[in-house]
Design a protein around this motif. Structure first.
Motif, mmCIF file in Angstrom:
data_model
loop_
_atom_site.group_PDB
_atom_site.id
_atom_site.type_symbol
_atom_site.label_atom_id
_atom_site.label_comp_id
_atom_site.label_asym_id
_atom_site.label_seq_id
_atom_site.Cartn_x
_atom_site.Cartn_y
_atom_site.Cartn_z
ATOM 1 N N THR A 36 70.402 25.345 50.706
ATOM 2 C CA THR A 36 71.571 26.120 50.299
ATOM 3 C C THR A 36 72.661 25.166 49.844
ATOM 4 N N PRO A 37 73.146 25.281 48.609
ATOM 5 C CA PRO A 37 74.229 24.398 48.167
ATOM 6 C C PRO A 37 75.559 24.863 48.753
ATOM 7 N N PHE A 38 76.327 23.908 49.278
ATOM 8 C CA PHE A 38 77.637 24.241 49.816
ATOM 9 C C PHE A 38 78.720 23.613 48.955
ATOM 10 N N LEU A 39 79.894 24.181 49.018
ATOM 11 C CA LEU A 39 81.027 23.655 48.274
ATOM 12 C C LEU A 39 81.545 22.405 48.976
ATOM 13 N N SER A 40 81.724 21.336 48.216
ATOM 14 C CA SER A 40 82.235 20.108 48.824
ATOM 15 C C SER A 40 83.586 20.367 49.484
#
Length: 323
Positions: A36-40
């Motif tokens: 799952t890509p998360f926001l930096s």
């Protein structure tokens, strides 16, 4: 709480200059399609929570930076500036709290003129030895990236040094300080300098979404050696185009050192020279999912330019310095 966490993490990481930002990180395949890509800079963007190869967990405040120079100093060698366009400076990873580090992996140091010349910029930092190998510009040929090289030679332009030396500086100082460009992220099939090419392509992809010249021109703002502008003119035009307030840098005489500003307290620069566009990024920096944010996100400055009405110059380039 998030800012405090970011501060704690950055204080542990500043000064790291090893081959891996996270010692002991696996170099097995990092299959980001399954992550799952998360926001930096979000609550999940930390290496103990997610795969730092798939979400930027180190330099989560990403700055796409551009220059307005009026000459290169190497015109006689064919090194000129792009007409009707600002030039690319780089893609910089700041920590989420606005601080930063540099030259994070000295095994990938390709800068002939390191600036600063230690990892911390102080005498106590690790010395950075000047690179004396083949120019980083030669790294593209084994990948067949001749079109990329041509693009870089048109839009990523150095001043008073060969373009390749400038690119070596930008990668070594900044590119090595991203988690998603960390060598273990490229897995067991890694090809030498693969991440360098990846960094170049990524820096360009952000640059191409930020047409500073066009955004300013849409508001009637063009280089001139007779017309002057106010800081708010530039800020309004760029906010309209970008969707957030960038950092605007100025060089030249301080306003209170000029005849017009004599006796004032305004010590901002008077010659427009640079714009820094701030982003948070979703997942890998290479995925190009940048979210515009204000340069003031951490309560910091949004520029060093003079604020007085009509105090700024946006100079025309020197004849023969652009094509």
């Amino acid at each position: 709480m998030q800012l405090l966490a970011a501060t704690a993490v950055s204080s542990m990481l500043v000064g790291v200059s090893q081959a891996s930002l996270y010692p002991g990180q696996s170099n097995f395949n990092h299959t980001c399609a399954l992550q799952t890509p998360f926001l930096s800079c979000s609550a999940n963007a930390y290496p103990n929570i997610t795969d730092s190869c798939c979400t930027e967990t180190y330099g989560g405040l990403v700055l796409s930076t551009q220059l307005w120079n009026t000459y290169t100093g190497l015109e006689s060698q064919g090194q000129v500036l792009p007409k009707d366009s600002w030039s690319l400076h780089g893609l910089w990873p700041d920590f989420c709290n606005g601080s930063y580090t540099q030259y994070c992996d000295l095994s990938r140091q390709y800068d002939p003129l390191p600036s600063p010349n230690t990892t911390t910029g102080t005498p106590s930092g690790t010395p950075i030895k000047p690179y004396n190998g083949s120019s980083i510009s030669t790294f593209l040929a084994p990948f067949g990236k001749f079109d990329l090289l041509a693009y870089m030679n048109k839009f990523w332009i150095a001043q008073a040094q060969p373009n390749g030396d400038f690119w070596g500086h930008e990668f070594s100082k900044h590119g090595t300080c991203y988690s998603t460009f960390n060598l273990p992220c490229y897995g067991p099939m890694y090809r030498k300098h693969e991440e360098v090419i990846d960094f170049f392509e990524t820096a360009i992809s952000y640059y191409e979404t930020l047409p500073t010249w066009t955004w300013l021109g849409a508001q009637g703002i063009y280089p001139s050696n007779s017309t002057t502008y106010s800081l708010i003119d530039f800020q309004s035009a760029l906010v309209k185009g970008f969707g957030a307030l960038p950092y605007i840098a100025c060089s030249g005489p301080k306003y209170n050192a000029t005849a017009a500003g004599n006796g004032t307290l305004d010590n901002g620069g008077t010659v427009l020279s640079e714009v820094w566009y701030y982003h948070h990024v979703l997942g890998r920096v290479q995925a190009r999912h940048g979210v515009p944010i204000n340069a003031s996100i951490n309560g910091g400055s949004v520029g060093n330019c003079a604020k007085a009405k009509g105090a700024l110059k946006y100079p025309v380039r020197t004849v023969g310095s652009e094509v």
